[in-house]
Enzyme design. Structure first.
Site, mmCIF file in Angstrom:
data_model
loop_
_atom_site.group_PDB
_atom_site.id
_atom_site.type_symbol
_atom_site.label_atom_id
_atom_site.label_comp_id
_atom_site.label_asym_id
_atom_site.label_seq_id
_atom_site.Cartn_x
_atom_site.Cartn_y
_atom_site.Cartn_z
ATOM 1 N N ASP A 1 0.854 -1.184 0.000
ATOM 2 C CA ASP A 1 0.000 0.000 0.000
ATOM 3 C C ASP A 1 0.890 1.233 0.000
ATOM 4 O OD1 ASP A 1 -1.746 2.083 0.511
ATOM 5 O OD2 ASP A 1 -2.892 1.001 2.042
ATOM 6 N N HIS A 2 0.868 1.975 -1.109
ATOM 7 C CA HIS A 2 1.783 3.104 -1.255
ATOM 8 C C HIS A 2 1.396 4.291 -0.374
ATOM 9 C CE1 HIS A 2 5.254 4.782 -2.906
ATOM 10 N NE2 HIS A 2 5.079 4.500 -4.188
ATOM 11 N N ARG A 3 0.242 4.235 0.278
ATOM 12 C CA ARG A 3 -0.094 5.272 1.257
ATOM 13 C C ARG A 3 0.759 5.130 2.507
ATOM 14 N NH1 ARG A 3 -6.367 4.162 2.124
ATOM 15 N NH2 ARG A 3 -5.413 2.104 2.412
#
Length: 457
Positions: free
Chosen positions: A427-429
């Site tokens: 998850d690039h968040r």
């Protein structure tokens, strides 16, 4: 008096469940905590225990139907004025009873622990003229060896519906085993795949394995139908919804790395040769799982979740490791609790138990919830790499590719080595590219040189 039982929330906030099979029929007598039905939620097959002692009067749904949580499911004719109540009971609440000695034993409903009483099969009301025959057959069962029993005697002695799950019954059918005969041997407990296999082997090979017919496109079957429609329900429905939610909520990034695992495979071979470890099935997936747990200590973002409502990133100080398992019911991801605290043999045992439970269809909803990081073993299908989708609520999932022997640069020369590709989606968040790359590199370093594990954790 007549007591109505409504389908309870089975502990995961699920909206409905499908009736897999009824284990009772109108007219059957049941006792407290006896299993009266198996239902399939979006996550697992669950047994429903009776909250009453009484007689079944009405079934409100047929096997195969989907029932909403809170909808009427079954009715019982119960002696007395008031039903027993307890955690999860959906009957009207009673006033406190002054004399505790007069209180009835509370029912043990799904999600509130194991039933304290026997799970014996509900007694079926004997058909007219059949009582003497059943009694005689039961006497034969008690007096004669099992091999000498007629099939009807075994079936009558253990009841008309042996305790098992749909996948186990399908497995028995493929092996040509009469599950009623197996039930006569195992008694009241639930029949497993191992019981089916042990029975098939014990009878001396005259039970032939019946291979399931391969699925063929309708075009080649000679059927006049141009398409087949398959209802979307159960695990497939849940998995589809979860994957859509994940794909369109968490921005996925996948990174790949191919690693020389020759040293790891040599280690596994040496462990298999060690008699003290012979009871533990330590394979590549177990070693990768251990390496991942060690690497997560340096990259906690991959063991985190995004809490949108609270506006927080939550980082657990433990690893509940999800292992994707392909079952007859579809893909599920049960968890190994506190996997980071386990030794390699302990992790191997936990993985073996998880796999056996998943294949038998007995994974509980609780075991499918709360994972913090997951692994999917695509190598078992001969696949090298892929882009796995994150389970909702997790920020990382590692796909483990097949181990292949191929030419590889080793100490300045070309040699035949055993290699594996790791595919990490995150998850690039929560996780940036550097943290994702560092995690994969840490796992790879351990697999290339298992001794490096002493430097981590």
């Amino acid at each position: 008096m007549i007591q109505e039982f409504r389908l309870p929330d089975l502990g995961e906030g699920l909206a409905d469940a499908e009736i897999v099979q009824w284990l009772v029929a109108p007219g059957d007598t049941v006792t407290l905590n006896q299993t009266f039905a198996e239902v399939e939620t979006a996550k697992a097959v669950v047994e429903l225990p009776s909250p009453y002692d009484g007689t079944v009067t009405t079934l409100h749904a047929e096997a195969g139907e989907t029932v909403d949580v809170g909808a009427p499911l079954i009715e019982f004719d119960v002696a007395g004025d008031e039903p027993a109540t307890g955690p999860g009971d959906n009957a009207a609440a009673k006033e406190p009873v002054e004399d505790a000695a007069e209180e009835k034993t509370p029912p043990n409903l799904v999600g509130y622990g194991a039933a304290p009483s026997s799970k014996a099969r509900p007694a079926r009301r004997a058909r007219r003229g059949a009582a003497a025959s059943v009694a005689a057959d039961t006497a034969v069962l008690e007096a004669a060896p099992h091999d000498a029993l007629p099939e009807t005697a075994a079936a009558a002695a253990v009841g008309e519906r042996p305790r098992s799950t749909p996948p186990v019954r399908a497995h028995a059918k493929r092996r040509g085993v009469d599950i009623a005969l197996v039930a006569a041997e195992v008694g009241d407990r639930v029949i497993t795949r191992d019981d089916i296999d042990a029975y098939a082997e014990r009878v001396g090979g005259h039970v032939e394995v019946q291979a399931a017919p391969a699925a063929q496109p309708t075009l080649f079957t000679g059927s006049t139908e141009r398409e087949t429609r398959i209802p979307i329900r159960g695990v497939r429905k849940h998995t589809a919804a979860a994957m859509v939610q994940s794909a369109f909520t968490a921005p996925h990034v996948t990174t790949f790395h191919t690693v020389d695992v020759t040293a790891t495979m040599d280690l596994i071979a040496s462990l298999k040769a060690d008699r003290s470890l012979s009871e533990h099935r330590i394979g590549p997936l177990v070693v990768v799982a251990k390496a991942a747990c060690l690497a997560l200590s340096r990259t906690p973002g991959l063991n985190s979740r995004w809490d949108e409502e609270a506006g927080d990133i939550v980082q657990p100080h433990y690893v509940d490791l999800g292992i994707a398992a392909a079952t007859e019911r579809g893909l599920i991801v049960p968890n190994i609790r506190d996997a980071d605290r386990m030794t390699l043999p302990q992790l191997a045992d936990a993985l073996g138990a998880l796999t056996q439970t998943a294949r038998s269809g007995k994974t509980s909803p609780a075991d499918l919830a709360g994972g913090t990081f997951s692994i999917t073993n695509i190598g078992v299908f001969g696949i090298d790499a892929g882009t796995p989708i994150l389970p909702p609520g997790q920020s990382g999932i590692l796909a483990v590719g097949a181990v292949r022997r191929m030419p590889w640069e080793y100490r300045g020369e070309i040699a035949l080595r055993q290699v594996m590709t790791l595919s990490l989606s995150f998850d690039h968040r929560i996780v940036d590219g550097a943290e994702g790359a560092r995690f994969v590199k840490d796992v790879a370093d351990i697999l290339e040189e298992p001794g490096r594990a002493m430097l981590l954790g």
